[in-house]
Design a protein around this motif. Structure first.
Motif, PDB file in Angstrom:
ATOM      1  N   ILE A  55       0.844  -1.205   0.000  1.00 39.33           N
ATOM      2  CA  ILE A  55       0.000   0.000   0.000  1.00 39.33           C
ATOM      3  C   ILE A  55       0.872   1.245   0.000  1.00 39.33           C
ATOM      4  N   LEU A  56       1.942   1.227   0.797  1.00 41.41           N
ATOM      5  CA  LEU A  56       2.843   2.375   0.876  1.00 41.41           C
ATOM      6  C   LEU A  56       3.495   2.648  -0.472  1.00 41.41           C
ATOM      7  N   PHE A  57       4.003   1.590  -1.123  1.00 35.54           N
ATOM      8  CA  PHE A  57       4.634   1.773  -2.433  1.00 35.54           C
ATOM      9  C   PHE A  57       3.627   2.254  -3.462  1.00 35.54           C
ATOM     10  N   PHE A  58       2.381   1.752  -3.396  1.00 38.47           N
ATOM     11  CA  PHE A  58       1.346   2.199  -4.331  1.00 38.47           C
ATOM     12  C   PHE A  58       1.071   3.693  -4.146  1.00 38.47           C
ATOM     13  N   VAL A  59       0.945   4.122  -2.887  1.00 37.94           N
ATOM     14  CA  VAL A  59       0.671   5.535  -2.617  1.00 37.94           C
ATOM     15  C   VAL A  59       1.830   6.395  -3.098  1.00 37.94           C
ATOM     16  N   PHE A  60       3.069   5.972  -2.823  1.00 37.46           N
ATOM     17  CA  PHE A  60       4.230   6.732  -3.295  1.00 37.46           C
ATOM     18  C   PHE A  60       4.262   6.791  -4.814  1.00 37.46           C
ATOM     19  N   GLY A  61       3.914   5.687  -5.480  1.00 37.20           N
ATOM     20  CA  GLY A  61       3.890   5.672  -6.937  1.00 37.20           C
ATOM     21  C   GLY A  61       2.876   6.650  -7.488  1.00 37.20           C
TER      22      GLY A  61
END
Length: 60
Positions: free
Chosen positions: A28-34
């Motif tokens: 979820i964190l990587f998706f939000v950063f992306g």
């Protein structure tokens, strides 16, 4: 010996749950950063077009 087996089973289940939660949070964190990086790059690209008037860069 049976008590050890029960404890090890409970420990394995708990560690699996904890690892699963950590992986879900990381994804979820990587998706939000992306998404944030995509939006930022779009905004920067639009700003560059607006300020310079150049829409495409040619390598002639």
């Amino acid at each position: 010996m049976k008590r050890f087996k029960v404890y090890s089973t409970i420990l394995a289940l708990l560690s699996g749950i904890v690892l699963g939660q950590a992986l879900i949070h990381l994804s979820i964190l990587f998706f939000v950063f992306g998404v944030i990086i995509d939006i930022a790059s779009l905004l920067v690209g639009d700003l560059a077009e607006l300020t310079t008037g150049v829409t495409e860069v040619s390598n002639d």
